[in-house]
Write an enzyme that holds these catalytic residues in place. Structure first.
Site, short mmCIF file in Angstrom:
data_model
loop_
_atom_site.label_atom_id
_atom_site.label_comp_id
_atom_site.label_asym_id
_atom_site.label_seq_id
_atom_site.Cartn_x
_atom_site.Cartn_y
_atom_site.Cartn_z
N TYR A 46 -14.28 -2.99 9.60
CA TYR A 46 -12.87 -2.56 9.56
C TYR A 46 -12.20 -2.81 10.92
O TYR A 46 -11.10 -3.36 10.98
CB TYR A 46 -12.82 -1.07 9.21
CG TYR A 46 -11.47 -0.40 9.31
CD1 TYR A 46 -10.54 -0.50 8.28
CD2 TYR A 46 -11.12 0.36 10.43
CE1 TYR A 46 -9.30 0.14 8.36
CE2 TYR A 46 -9.90 0.99 10.51
CZ TYR A 46 -8.99 0.88 9.48
OH TYR A 46 -7.77 1.51 9.56
N ARG B 165 0.68 5.72 -1.71
CA ARG B 165 0.23 6.99 -1.12
C ARG B 165 0.23 6.86 0.40
O ARG B 165 0.50 5.79 0.95
CB ARG B 165 -1.16 7.35 -1.62
CG ARG B 165 -2.20 6.34 -1.20
CD ARG B 165 -3.60 6.79 -1.54
NE ARG B 165 -4.01 6.35 -2.86
CZ ARG B 165 -4.49 7.16 -3.81
NH1 ARG B 165 -4.61 8.44 -3.58
NH2 ARG B 165 -4.86 6.69 -4.98
N GLY C 252 0.83 -1.21 0.00
CA GLY C 252 0.00 0.00 0.00
C GLY C 252 0.86 1.25 0.00
O GLY C 252 0.54 2.25 0.64
N ALA C 253 1.96 1.20 -0.75
CA ALA C 253 2.98 2.26 -0.67
C ALA C 253 2.82 3.34 -1.74
O ALA C 253 3.69 4.18 -1.91
CB ALA C 253 4.38 1.64 -0.75
N VAL D 14 -2.68 -7.35 -2.46
CA VAL D 14 -2.33 -8.12 -1.26
C VAL D 14 -3.42 -9.11 -0.83
O VAL D 14 -3.18 -9.95 0.02
CB VAL D 14 -1.99 -7.21 -0.06
CG1 VAL D 14 -0.73 -6.41 -0.32
CG2 VAL D 14 -3.17 -6.31 0.30
N ASN E 18 0.97 -2.73 5.30
CA ASN E 18 0.31 -1.43 5.46
C ASN E 18 -0.96 -1.28 4.63
O ASN E 18 -1.86 -0.53 5.00
CB ASN E 18 1.31 -0.33 5.09
CG ASN E 18 0.64 1.01 4.92
OD1 ASN E 18 0.32 1.69 5.89
ND2 ASN E 18 0.42 1.41 3.67
P1 NAP Z 1 -4.47 5.24 1.93
O1 NAP Z 1 -3.90 6.60 1.75
O2 NAP Z 1 -5.82 4.94 1.39
O3 NAP Z 1 -3.41 4.17 1.39
C1 NAP Z 1 -3.69 2.79 1.38
C2 NAP Z 1 -3.08 2.20 0.14
O4 NAP Z 1 -3.38 0.79 0.10
C3 NAP Z 1 -3.66 2.82 -1.14
O5 NAP Z 1 -2.62 3.17 -2.03
C4 NAP Z 1 -4.51 1.70 -1.68
O6 NAP Z 1 -4.66 1.70 -3.08
C5 NAP Z 1 -3.72 0.48 -1.24
N1 NAP Z 1 -4.51 -0.71 -1.40
C6 NAP Z 1 -5.86 -0.87 -1.32
N2 NAP Z 1 -6.21 -2.12 -1.62
C7 NAP Z 1 -5.07 -2.78 -1.93
C8 NAP Z 1 -4.79 -4.10 -2.33
N3 NAP Z 1 -5.76 -5.02 -2.50
N4 NAP Z 1 -3.50 -4.45 -2.58
C9 NAP Z 1 -2.51 -3.55 -2.43
N5 NAP Z 1 -2.71 -2.26 -2.05
C10 NAP Z 1 -3.99 -1.89 -1.81
O7 NAP Z 1 -4.55 4.90 3.48
P2 NAP Z 1 -3.58 5.23 4.72
O8 NAP Z 1 -4.32 6.15 5.60
O9 NAP Z 1 -2.21 5.55 4.27
O10 NAP Z 1 -3.63 3.80 5.42
C11 NAP Z 1 -2.52 2.92 5.51
C12 NAP Z 1 -2.80 1.92 6.62
O11 NAP Z 1 -2.98 2.63 7.85
C13 NAP Z 1 -4.09 1.12 6.40
O12 NAP Z 1 -3.89 -0.23 6.78
C14 NAP Z 1 -5.07 1.78 7.33
O13 NAP Z 1 -6.08 0.90 7.75
C15 NAP Z 1 -4.16 2.21 8.47
N6 NAP Z 1 -4.71 3.30 9.27
C16 NAP Z 1 -5.01 4.51 8.71
C17 NAP Z 1 -5.54 5.51 9.50
C18 NAP Z 1 -5.91 6.87 8.95
O14 NAP Z 1 -6.55 7.66 9.67
N7 NAP Z 1 -5.54 7.23 7.75
C19 NAP Z 1 -5.77 5.28 10.86
C20 NAP Z 1 -5.45 4.04 11.39
C21 NAP Z 1 -4.91 3.05 10.59
P3 NAP Z 1 -5.93 2.47 -3.72
O15 NAP Z 1 -5.75 3.91 -3.36
O16 NAP Z 1 -5.80 2.21 -5.20
O17 NAP Z 1 -7.15 1.85 -3.09
#
Ligand code: NAP
Length: 246
Positions: A153, A13, A10-11, A61, A87
């Site tokens: 989630y 963004r 998930g790298a 993934v 991630n």
């Molecule tokens: P994000 O900006 O949406 O980044 C997540 C990335 O994962 C996106 O590039 C997404 O691609 C990719 N992804 C989605 N489905 C995938 C798949 N099947 N295979 C490979 N990659 C995939 O989210 P983030 O906020 O950086 O989140 C990263 C992690 O932190 C996640 O596990 C999230 O649950 C956790 N987290 C985030 C927050 C928050 O507030 N942001 C809080 C707690 C935990 P697409 O964009 O194409 O879907």
């Protein structure tokens, strides 16, 4: 981290991109993986412009055959795998009464399945070196339950914490340390799908009174991946501005 090889899922963004950049700044060779090739190439270009080393790998993934192939491809490119950051994740905001079985399965397949299958594939490469670091990105939702229409989630994220502990026990004899991070709200696209009013209400509950920036989560992830972390395994690090203290 010179000579270390890291995979970050998930790298393309958000937290994953920031983590890949910090790992590369510290000298690791980074396999940046996601499902969006254009964004991945931008992350690789940013890392290379800063003098780091990275390669983009497309990988969904939720598909174990793809995560197995990813590990094979990274070994073919960089010779080994030392660090894995699980991630990638999704958090569609769906009220309980509107949740479908299809979306339930999709969330578990993307958020939780790779924590087992990708970790196992990477750990099999780490084992002979008797050195490995895995960091699973959970959430405060996995610690205390759902907020903002994220019941399923939070189940995936709570499962990650239990699996982190089980895998940490399993791989401890090989000096593969497996930990989790539970971020609070981070200013990425994932939290952008929450209404402005709800975001403001949430910030009021955070002792540090703001959202985190992705780099603030990345720094903690990289610490758990580093040589400095030698006696921590099966742990969950809360990186949340104080919103959850357990
Ligand atoms: P994000 O900006 O949406 O980044 C997540 C990335 O994962 C996106 O590039 C997404 O691609 C990719 N992804 C989605 N489905 C995938 C798949 N099947 N295979 C490979 N990659 C995939 O989210 P983030 O906020 O950086 O989140 C990263 C992690 O932190 C996640 O596990 C999230 O649950 C956790 N987290 C985030 C927050 C928050 O507030 N942001 C809080 C707690 C935990 P697409 O964009 O194409 O879907």
């Amino acid at each position: 981290m010179k000579d270390r090889v890291a995979i970050v899922t998930g790298a393309a963004r958000g937290i994953g991109a920031a983590t890949a950049q910090v790992l590369a700044q510290k000298g690791a060779k980074v396999a940046v993986t996601d499902i969006d090739v254009e964004l991945l190439e931008q992350v690789v270009a940013t890392i290379k412009q800063a003098g780091g080393e990275a390669t983009a790998f497309l990988c969904d993934v939720s598909r174990p055959e793809q995560t197995d192939q990813l590990v094979n491809d990274v070994v073919a490119t960089y010779g080994k795998v030392d660090i894995l950051v699980n991630n990638a994740g999704i958090c569609p905001r769906i009220p309980v009464d509107e949740m479908t079985e299809e979306m339930f399965d999709r969330m578990f397949n993307i958020n939780l399945k790779p924590v087992f299958f990708l970790t196992r594939a990477a750990a099999n490469v780490m084992k002979p070196y008797k050195w490995g670091r895995v960091v699973n990105i959970s959430s405060t939702g996995g610690r205390i339950g759902a907020v903002h229409n994220s019941t399923v989630y939070s189940g995936t994220k709570g499962g990650m914490l239990a699996m982190t502990k089980s895998l940490a026990r399993h791989y401890a004899p090989y000096n593969i340390l497996i930990n989790a991070i539970a971020p609070g709200a981070v200013d990425t696209r994932m939290f952008a799908n929450v209404a402005a009013e709800a975001r403001d209400e949430y910030v009021e509950t955070v002792p540090l009174r703001r959202f985190a920036q992705p780099i603030e989560i990345a720094q903690s992830i990289v610490h758990l991946c580093s040589e400095e972390t030698t006696w921590v395994t099966g742990a969950t690090l809360d990186v949340n501005g104080g919103v959850v203290m357990v």
